[in-house]
Design a protein around this motif. Structure first.
Motif, PDB file in Angstrom:
ATOM      1  N   TRP A   1     -55.116 -65.657  81.211  1.00 53.59           N
ATOM      2  CA  TRP A   1     -54.342 -64.806  80.294  1.00 53.59           C
ATOM      3  C   TRP A   1     -55.207 -64.360  79.125  1.00 53.59           C
ATOM      4  CZ3 TRP A   1     -50.421 -62.957  82.580  1.00 53.59           C
ATOM      5  CH2 TRP A   1     -49.612 -63.723  83.421  1.00 53.59           C
ATOM      6  N   ALA A   2     -55.069 -63.113  78.766  1.00 52.85           N
ATOM      7  CA  ALA A   2     -55.885 -62.572  77.681  1.00 52.85           C
ATOM      8  C   ALA A   2     -55.653 -63.336  76.381  1.00 52.85           C
ATOM      9  CB  ALA A   2     -55.574 -61.087  77.484  1.00 52.85           C
ATOM     10  N   GLU A   3     -54.440 -63.928  76.239  1.00 55.39           N
ATOM     11  CA  GLU A   3     -54.182 -64.624  74.973  1.00 55.39           C
ATOM     12  C   GLU A   3     -54.836 -66.001  74.928  1.00 55.39           C
ATOM     13  OE1 GLU A   3     -51.864 -63.276  76.973  1.00 55.39           O
ATOM     14  OE2 GLU A   3     -50.018 -64.451  77.018  1.00 55.39           O
ATOM     15  N   ASP A   4     -55.562 -66.375  75.967  1.00 55.37           N
ATOM     16  CA  ASP A   4     -56.271 -67.655  75.931  1.00 55.37           C
ATOM     17  C   ASP A   4     -57.239 -67.645  74.746  1.00 55.37           C
ATOM     18  OD1 ASP A   4     -56.915 -70.061  78.059  1.00 55.37           O
ATOM     19  OD2 ASP A   4     -58.617 -69.575  76.752  1.00 55.37           O
ATOM     20  N   PRO A   5     -57.291 -68.783  74.048  1.00 54.28           N
ATOM     21  CA  PRO A   5     -58.162 -68.826  72.850  1.00 54.28           C
ATOM     22  C   PRO A   5     -59.601 -68.425  73.146  1.00 54.28           C
ATOM     23  CG  PRO A   5     -56.833 -70.829  73.027  1.00 54.28           C
ATOM     24  CD  PRO A   5     -56.525 -70.013  74.240  1.00 54.28           C
ATOM     25  N   VAL A   6     -60.089 -68.743  74.337  1.00 53.35           N
ATOM     26  CA  VAL A   6     -61.473 -68.390  74.674  1.00 53.35           C
ATOM     27  C   VAL A   6     -61.672 -66.880  74.544  1.00 53.35           C
ATOM     28  CG1 VAL A   6     -63.206 -68.380  76.493  1.00 53.35           C
ATOM     29  CG2 VAL A   6     -61.686 -70.348  76.240  1.00 53.35           C
ATOM     30  N   LEU A   7     -60.713 -66.119  75.072  1.00 47.72           N
ATOM     31  CA  LEU A   7     -60.854 -64.666  75.035  1.00 47.72           C
ATOM     32  C   LEU A   7     -60.557 -64.119  73.646  1.00 47.72           C
ATOM     33  CD1 LEU A   7     -59.380 -63.844  78.544  1.00 47.72           C
ATOM     34  CD2 LEU A   7     -61.742 -63.516  77.788  1.00 47.72           C
ATOM     35  N   SER A   8     -59.543 -64.723  72.995  1.00 41.83           N
ATOM     36  CA  SER A   8     -59.238 -64.267  71.638  1.00 41.83           C
ATOM     37  C   SER A   8     -60.440 -64.472  70.727  1.00 41.83           C
ATOM     38  CB  SER A   8     -58.031 -65.032  71.071  1.00 41.83           C
ATOM     39  OG  SER A   8     -56.899 -64.753  71.841  1.00 41.83           O
ATOM     40  N   GLY A   9     -61.169 -65.578  70.975  1.00 38.75           N
ATOM     41  CA  GLY A   9     -62.322 -65.872  70.137  1.00 38.75           C
ATOM     42  C   GLY A   9     -63.488 -64.931  70.418  1.00 38.75           C
ATOM     43  N   LEU A  10     -63.568 -64.486  71.662  1.00 35.72           N
ATOM     44  CA  LEU A  10     -64.706 -63.666  72.075  1.00 35.72           C
ATOM     45  C   LEU A  10     -64.540 -62.213  71.654  1.00 35.72           C
ATOM     46  CD1 LEU A  10     -67.291 -64.081  73.785  1.00 35.72           C
ATOM     47  CD2 LEU A  10     -65.922 -63.521  75.806  1.00 35.72           C
ATOM     48  N   MET A  11     -63.318 -61.714  71.743  1.00 34.66           N
ATOM     49  CA  MET A  11     -63.088 -60.287  71.553  1.00 34.66           C
ATOM     50  C   MET A  11     -62.749 -59.975  70.099  1.00 34.66           C
ATOM     51  SD  MET A  11     -63.618 -59.338  74.656  1.00 34.66           S
ATOM     52  CE  MET A  11     -63.182 -57.606  74.618  1.00 34.66           C
ATOM     53  N   GLY A  12     -63.227 -58.818  69.620  1.00 36.25           N
ATOM     54  CA  GLY A  12     -63.001 -58.405  68.244  1.00 36.25           C
ATOM     55  C   GLY A  12     -61.537 -58.051  67.992  1.00 36.25           C
ATOM     56  N   LYS A  13     -61.204 -57.862  66.720  1.00 32.02           N
ATOM     57  CA  LYS A  13     -59.823 -57.575  66.314  1.00 32.02           C
ATOM     58  C   LYS A  13     -59.284 -56.295  66.959  1.00 32.02           C
ATOM     59  CE  LYS A  13     -58.874 -60.808  63.149  1.00 32.02           C
ATOM     60  NZ  LYS A  13     -58.855 -61.878  64.167  1.00 32.02           N
ATOM     61  N   ASP A  14     -60.174 -55.348  67.211  1.00 34.35           N
ATOM     62  CA  ASP A  14     -59.737 -54.043  67.717  1.00 34.35           C
ATOM     63  C   ASP A  14     -59.647 -53.999  69.234  1.00 34.35           C
ATOM     64  OD1 ASP A  14     -62.414 -54.493  68.111  1.00 34.35           O
ATOM     65  OD2 ASP A  14     -63.012 -52.402  67.784  1.00 34.35           O
ATOM     66  N   ALA A  15     -59.769 -55.171  69.891  1.00 35.85           N
ATOM     67  CA  ALA A  15     -59.865 -55.182  71.353  1.00 35.85           C
ATOM     68  C   ALA A  15     -58.632 -54.593  72.013  1.00 35.85           C
ATOM     69  CB  ALA A  15     -60.083 -56.609  71.840  1.00 35.85           C
ATOM     70  N   VAL A  16     -58.857 -53.908  73.140  1.00 35.37           N
ATOM     71  CA  VAL A  16     -57.753 -53.378  73.918  1.00 35.37           C
ATOM     72  C   VAL A  16     -57.859 -53.917  75.349  1.00 35.37           C
ATOM     73  CG1 VAL A  16     -57.466 -51.240  72.627  1.00 35.37           C
ATOM     74  CG2 VAL A  16     -59.039 -51.304  74.578  1.00 35.37           C
ATOM     75  N   ALA A  17     -56.716 -53.909  76.026  1.00 36.61           N
ATOM     76  CA  ALA A  17     -56.696 -54.256  77.442  1.00 36.61           C
ATOM     77  C   ALA A  17     -56.309 -53.004  78.204  1.00 36.61           C
ATOM     78  CB  ALA A  17     -55.685 -55.369  77.702  1.00 36.61           C
ATOM     79  N   VAL A  18     -57.014 -52.713  79.301  1.00 41.82           N
ATOM     80  CA  VAL A  18     -56.661 -51.584  80.160  1.00 41.82           C
ATOM     81  C   VAL A  18     -56.230 -52.170  81.494  1.00 41.82           C
ATOM     82  CG1 VAL A  18     -57.458 -49.468  81.265  1.00 41.82           C
ATOM     83  CG2 VAL A  18     -58.289 -50.068  78.977  1.00 41.82           C
ATOM     84  N   LEU A  19     -54.966 -51.888  81.861  1.00 38.24           N
ATOM     85  CA  LEU A  19     -54.354 -52.566  83.008  1.00 38.24           C
ATOM     86  C   LEU A  19     -54.704 -51.874  84.331  1.00 38.24           C
ATOM     87  CD1 LEU A  19     -52.968 -53.729  80.580  1.00 38.24           C
ATOM     88  CD2 LEU A  19     -50.759 -53.422  81.705  1.00 38.24           C
ATOM     89  N   CYS A  20     -55.127 -52.689  85.308  1.00 37.99           N
ATOM     90  CA  CYS A  20     -55.418 -52.139  86.622  1.00 37.99           C
ATOM     91  C   CYS A  20     -54.135 -51.579  87.233  1.00 37.99           C
ATOM     92  CB  CYS A  20     -55.947 -53.221  87.554  1.00 37.99           C
ATOM     93  SG  CYS A  20     -57.544 -53.829  87.039  1.00 37.99           S
ATOM     94  N   GLY A  21     -54.271 -50.537  88.016  1.00 43.78           N
ATOM     95  CA  GLY A  21     -53.103 -49.891  88.617  1.00 43.78           C
ATOM     96  C   GLY A  21     -53.183 -48.413  88.337  1.00 43.78           C
ATOM     97  N   PRO A  22     -52.379 -47.634  89.041  1.00 46.83           N
ATOM     98  CA  PRO A  22     -52.497 -46.177  88.954  1.00 46.83           C
ATOM     99  C   PRO A  22     -52.362 -45.658  87.522  1.00 46.83           C
ATOM    100  CG  PRO A  22     -50.546 -46.849  90.229  1.00 46.83           C
ATOM    101  CD  PRO A  22     -51.365 -48.074  90.010  1.00 46.83           C
ATOM    102  N   GLY A  23     -51.547 -46.348  86.690  1.00 43.04           N
ATOM    103  CA  GLY A  23     -51.330 -45.856  85.326  1.00 43.04           C
ATOM    104  C   GLY A  23     -52.464 -46.170  84.371  1.00 43.04           C
ATOM    105  N   LEU A  24     -53.253 -47.183  84.671  1.00 45.45           N
ATOM    106  CA  LEU A  24     -54.302 -47.676  83.763  1.00 45.45           C
ATOM    107  C   LEU A  24     -53.796 -47.719  82.324  1.00 45.45           C
ATOM    108  CD1 LEU A  24     -57.417 -45.954  85.334  1.00 45.45           C
ATOM    109  CD2 LEU A  24     -57.140 -48.410  85.050  1.00 45.45           C
ATOM    110  N   HIS A  25     -52.631 -48.376  82.135  1.00 43.67           N
ATOM    111  CA  HIS A  25     -52.048 -48.450  80.785  1.00 43.67           C
ATOM    112  C   HIS A  25     -52.996 -49.157  79.839  1.00 43.67           C
ATOM    113  CE1 HIS A  25     -48.396 -47.278  82.780  1.00 43.67           C
ATOM    114  NE2 HIS A  25     -48.482 -48.331  83.579  1.00 43.67           N
ATOM    115  N   ARG A  26     -52.988 -48.689  78.604  1.00 43.41           N
ATOM    116  CA  ARG A  26     -53.887 -49.269  77.610  1.00 43.41           C
ATOM    117  C   ARG A  26     -53.022 -49.906  76.534  1.00 43.41           C
ATOM    118  NH1 ARG A  26     -59.105 -47.042  75.199  1.00 43.41           N
ATOM    119  NH2 ARG A  26     -58.805 -47.353  72.973  1.00 43.41           N
ATOM    120  N   ILE A  27     -53.234 -51.176  76.254  1.00 38.93           N
ATOM    121  CA  ILE A  27     -52.444 -51.849  75.217  1.00 38.93           C
ATOM    122  C   ILE A  27     -53.381 -52.661  74.338  1.00 38.93           C
ATOM    123  CG2 ILE A  27     -50.364 -52.054  76.657  1.00 38.93           C
ATOM    124  CD1 ILE A  27     -51.118 -55.022  77.087  1.00 38.93           C
TER     125      ILE A  27
END
Lengths: 806, 224
Positions: free
Chosen positions: B184-210
């Motif tokens: 999960w992106a909210e895992d502390p390991v990832l939260s610690g690695l990624m900057g404050k402005d980080a975004v996630a782009v979801l796999c799938g036809p929509g490639l939603h960005r959150i």
């Protein structure tokens, strides 16, 4: 163990025990004496009402035999569906054993038993061991099982009617078959509450089972609660009846208030407290509450400190609550057998009538409660015949057998066929199952090198004996839904409140409020795998959905309701309900069993179609999915549907004028196949079967936390099999399971067979009285909170006025 | 397709979870985990449907075909372990060889498949392409870095999605393999690695960005 041939004549109890009984002024019930007299029968099923000393009847022959021949080793195995029950029974047995000074050792063994204790029990088993099906499975997976069980003389299965309703029963019967091979003289005893088909349950337990039916005692005193306010037109929960229910609680010593779902129990409990001006001590108990919470309520109950408990099926079984003198069933009972068993919870004293009140939650349920009442009086119990033993359970049994040691396939096949549920299993079906366990059973034979089981010199065994540990960890057929714990935020880790389904938690956003344990709490966030909440006193909850198991109305009840509809007048029904039915007859007609009534009418700018299938909620829902799909294909622009136990309401842009093609069975079956394949329900069913069959491991809380990338969703496996190996054994099992479970297509088929193409479509200028409540039926999410309640009330008034009912 | 410029390079995030650099005709996929079911079976675990390797190869084949990639970078954990390569079915092995033919193929090593692998192509610990560094696992403080390893996923609308994670400094690819779980992106390991402005782009036809989901607000914030 050698069985004395004269046992029947030696049925008398050991003198110290007889003395102990008479010292307390106790005498044996007739069925207890009968159990002693026929204790050498190979298999006995005792059906007795709650409170009839049923459990003691099971044990008396053991107490007698062990006292007469007190050699060491296991004599009797007692199996109960509940851990709590084994502890309870141990305490109850201690009194006569210690009181009469009998040289008998009794111990329990469950998941809660310590490791040292369990090890010691294997080395030196007690005379009587009390356990659960899952713990027995584990015991039988050890190599020393033959030594432990070789002297076993009797096995007692308590609450066998409850076990028979799930895969735990199928597994247990396989385990008994195994035990019988280890101890050929083993005698079986099943103890059951009232059931609709005792011979069927007897065949489930064993071959040539003798059936004993104890005096059922006096007829229950059961009535429909009369209330000042009439029940609402739709919805559940019975909150309109709270004032009268409170009065009944006051008038009785201890009351159990049963609800059909956890969410309804929560909402009711919340409102009950708002009106409980005298502060009567009332608790709540259901399966989603934290164990600590439940235990507190159980203890308070046992000590007689509570006047009432609002509960769900979690209190259906076992533990003796003592002084319950009233059972209230809120909402239609859906199933007569369960109602009878619930009523038995009141007045645990033998030969005293049980007292029960039914509270219909809406106007339709008034009719259903009447039907249930009639059925109870006529001793007409419902129940679908049990299907054959599922093969995912057999997979697990084969794995378990391999853990204990090498086995011969033919011998195992014979042993399996001696278990009631697997009597009809073919050798081909068995071989296919064994092949799945051994090689994976894939069309692509990929695992020749890495088979799980290998056949050497005619015997099958684990290729890698180390695999046994993992197999043992995954034994059992109870599949928990993925749940998250709910805790109050606090400095010391927070108070545990209970748990909610992961899928429910995923819908929450911070600030949402929901009910749990009778409190309104505010969702704050997810911390690791815990839902953190704060108290939010006095606020109406926004959402309250747990895994509310929704029972479908049984076929028997549905038939009885249709019969009631055929009466000329309804003097037994409350006036409000009788008038409603009469009006329906004038405007349209009442549904009957011989035909399928459809109504179509415009309402609120949309076209509506009502299908009065009376096939139960799950089947009506399936019907809704399939019919809307067909309508879509036919360009009729359906917009949605809602299903109840009785009817499906579909709305859309165009009217249906030619319904017959919609109900073509071949057509429906075809859309079912396509619709099912990608369905979430199938994936959930697949997951459960894959865990039971040993394809994937259970996700324990701890493992999920550290599992990280190592574990992946079973949905991926389902999709892969669907694409590359659609006829794989597990896909077959999944389809079978889904058909008889939540999809309940068999009842759609039965309904179509019953009506045999006699479809009558009534075109009406406006909605009919019978269809009006369907418009208030909440779809997937029930109506919650006062605001929506009032909206619903307003809408209800308008709808009723439109139908000429105001 | 989700196109963007990253440290002077045009990137395309593809619905399948692959990354494409059109200017270089370079396709990058991470965490194929080929041979996973075979490895589990070998170790005495369950016998999972043995179709994930062909499923993963079919996806990769489709992406190569669609993009016309001249270079392919497999960003580590391409094989579930080193023995997985030997365990590949002959058909699957030939399919892989066919995909590699006529292309520059770079195997970046991961934690599952570290060390020399007996298969054609270039084997590297990491790769520099223009301003970008391709390596299996992100390194704290790195810049213009493309990595994999974590198999990130996020929840949206009651569903789990494989996702790209991206901030100013780095891009983490989702796992491309068929049998892969996720973190999960909210895992502390990832939260610690990624900057404050980080975004996630979801796999799938929509490639939603959150916005990248982060660990729940710490306990102390609410207590007061």
């Amino acid at each position: 163990m050698e069985r004395p041939a004269t046992l029947a004549r030696m049925a008398a109890l050991p003198p110290p025990l007889t003395d102990w009984f008479s010292a307390r002024g106790w005498s044996l019930h007739p069925h207890q004496i009968a159990m002693l007299e026929t204790s050498d029968a190979a298999s006995t099923l005792l059906i007795a009402p709650t409170g009839g000393g049923k459990t003691l009847s099971g044990f008396l022959p053991s107490l007698s035999e062990i006292s007469q021949n007190p050699k060491s080793g296991l004599h009797t195995l007692y199996i109960s569906p509940l851990k709590a029950l084994t502890a309870d029974i141990r305490r109850n047995l201690r009194a006569p054993i210690e009181g009469a000074g009998l040289p008998i050792r009794v111990e329990d063994r469950t998941g809660d038993t310590s490791y040292t204790q369990r090890r010691r029990q294997r080395a030196d088993p007690p005379h009587i061991l009390l356990t659960t099906p899952e713990s027995l499975a584990l015991l039988l997976s050890y190599e020393d099982a033959p030594r432990i069980f070789s002297g076993l003389a009797r096995v007692i299965v308590d609450e066998i009617h409850a076990l028979a309703e799930s895969k735990r029963g199928d597994q247990l019967m396989l385990l008994l078959s195994r035990l019988q091979s280890l101890a050929p003289g083993l005698r079986r005893v099943g103890l059951s509450a009232t059931v609709e088909d005792p011979p069927a349950l007897g065949r489930f337990l064993g071959q040539d089972t003798q059936i004993m039916i104890a005096d059922p005692g006096p007829e229950p005193d059961i009535t429909v609660l009369e209330t000042a306010a009439p029940p609402p037109w739709a919805g559940g929960g019975g909150r309109y009846a709270i004032p009268e229910i409170l009065n009944e609680i006051k008038a009785h010593k201890t009351t159990l208030v049963f609800h059909n779902t956890r969410a309804q129990a929560e909402l009711f409990f919340h409102d009950l407290w708002l009106q409980n001006d005298e502060g009567l001590p009332i608790g709540i108990h259901h399966g989603s509450l934290a164990r600590e919470q439940r235990e507190r309520v159980e203890a308070a109950m046992a000590e007689g400190r509570l006047r009432a408990v609002v509960c769900t099926g979690s209190l259906d079984l076992g533990i003796d609550w003592g002084d319950v003198d009233l059972v209230v069933q809120v909402g239609a009972p859906k199933n007569v057998k369960r109602l009878v068993q619930r009523i038995g919870r009141a007045n645990h004293r033998y030969n005293a009538p049980s007292k029960a009140l039914l509270v219909p939650a809406n106007r339709f349920e008034v009719v259903e409660c009447k039907a249930a009442l009639d059925a109870v009086k006529a001793h007409d119990l419902d129940g679908e015949p049990r299907g054959p033993g599922p093969r995912d359970v057999l997979c697990q049994h084969i794995l378990l057998t391999a853990c204990a040691g090498p086995f011969d396939a033919s011998a195992l096949f014979e042993e399996v066929r001696r278990a009631g549920p697997y009597q009809g299993l073919s050798r081909a079906a068995f071989d296919e199952t064994l092949d799945f366990v051994a090689t994976g059973g894939y069309a692509l034979r990929a695992y020749d090198k890495w088979q799980r089981l290998k056949e050497t010199e005619g015997l099958w065994q684990l290729r890698d004996p180390r695999a046994a540990a993992v197999i043992r960890q995954n034994l059992g057929t109870i599949i928990d839904t993925e749940t998250l714990k709910v805790r109050l935020k606090g400095r010391f880790g927070g108070t545990p409140l209970g748990e909610v389904e992961e899928a429910f938690a995923a819908t929450l956003t911070p600030g949402d409020t929901f009910l749990i344990g009778g409190q309104v709490v505010r969702y704050e966030g997810l911390n690791e795998l815990t839902v953190e909440v704060t108290r939010q006193p006095g606020r109406d909850p926004k959402v309250a959905v747990f895994n509310g198991t929704k029972f479908a109305t049984s076929t028997l009840l549905a038939q009885r309701i249709l019969q009631i509809f055929q009466a000329d007048r309804w003097p037994d029904l409350p006036a409000h309900t009788a008038e409603w039915l009469m009006l329906q007859r004038q405007v349209s007609r009442l549904p009957d069993a011989e035909s399928l009534l459809l109504e179509s009418f415009p309402h609120d700018g949309r076209e509506h179609l009502v299908i009065y299938g009376f096939a139960g909620r799950n089947a009506q829902q399936t019907l809704g999915l399939l019919i809307t799909k067909t309508m879509e294909d036919a360009g009729l622009a359906p917009l949605g549907f809602v299903a109840t136990d009785y009817a499906t309401l579909i709305w859309g842009l165009d009217p249906v004028t030619d319904p017959a093609p919609l109900f073509d069975l071949a057509n429906l079956r075809h859309s079912l196949e396509t619709w099912l394949a990608g369905n979430a329900l199938m994936k959930r069913t697949f997951r459960a079967s894959a865990i039971i069959a040993g394809l994937i491991e259970r996700s324990h809380q701890g493992r999920r936390k550290t599992g990280r990338q190592a574990t992946f969703s079973s949905d991926i496996l389902y999709d892969t099999l669907r694409k590359y190996d659609p006829d794989h054994l597990l896909m077959k099992i999944t389809r079978e399971e889904a058909m008889r479970g939540l999809i309940d297509f068999s009842r759609v088929e039965a309904m179509l067979a019953r009506t045999a193409g006699r479809i009558e479509l009534r075109r009406l200028p406006r909605l009919s009285p019978l269809s009006a409540p369907l418009f208030l039926e909440p779809g997937r999410i029930p109506v919650h909170g006062q605001g929506r309640e009032r909206m619903a009330e307003d809408a209800a008034r308008q709808l009723m006025a439109a139908a000429g009912l105001a | 397709m989700h196109a963007l410029s990253f440290h002077g390079q045009m990137l395309q995030l593809l619905p399948s979870g692959a990354l494409f650099l059109p200017e270089r005709a370079l396709l990058c996929v991470s965490d194929l985990h080929l041979g996973k079911s075979e490895r589990l079976a070998r170790r005495g675990g369950s016998l999972l449907p043995p179709y994930e390797t062909r499923e993963t190869l079919a996806r990769l084949d489709a992406e190569i075909d669609r993009t016309g990639a001249a270079t392919v970078i497999c960003l580590g954990d391409s094989f579930d372990d080193k023995a997985s390569l030997d365990g590949l079915a002959e058909d699957d092995r030939l399919w892989l060889v066919r995909l590699m033919a006529g292309r520059q193929w770079i195997w970046v090593e991961g934690n599952h498949d570290a060390g020399p692998l007996d298969i054609a192509g270039t084997h590297r610990a990491e790769v520099q392409i223009g301003s970008l560094t391709f390596r299996h696992q992100a390194e704290p403080g790195a810049q213009a870095e493309i990595s994999g390893h974590f198999h990130p996923k996020v929840r949206l609308a009651g569903k789990a999605w494989r996702a790209f994670l991206m901030d100013q400094a780095r891009l983490i690819l989702p796992a491309f393999g068929a049998y892969t779980g996720g973190l999960w992106a909210e895992d502390p390991v990832l939260s610690g690695l990624m900057g404050k402005d980080a975004v996630a782009v979801l796999c799938g036809p929509g490639l939603h960005r959150i916005p990248m989901p982060r660990a729940a607000t710490t306990a102390s914030t609410f207590a007061r």
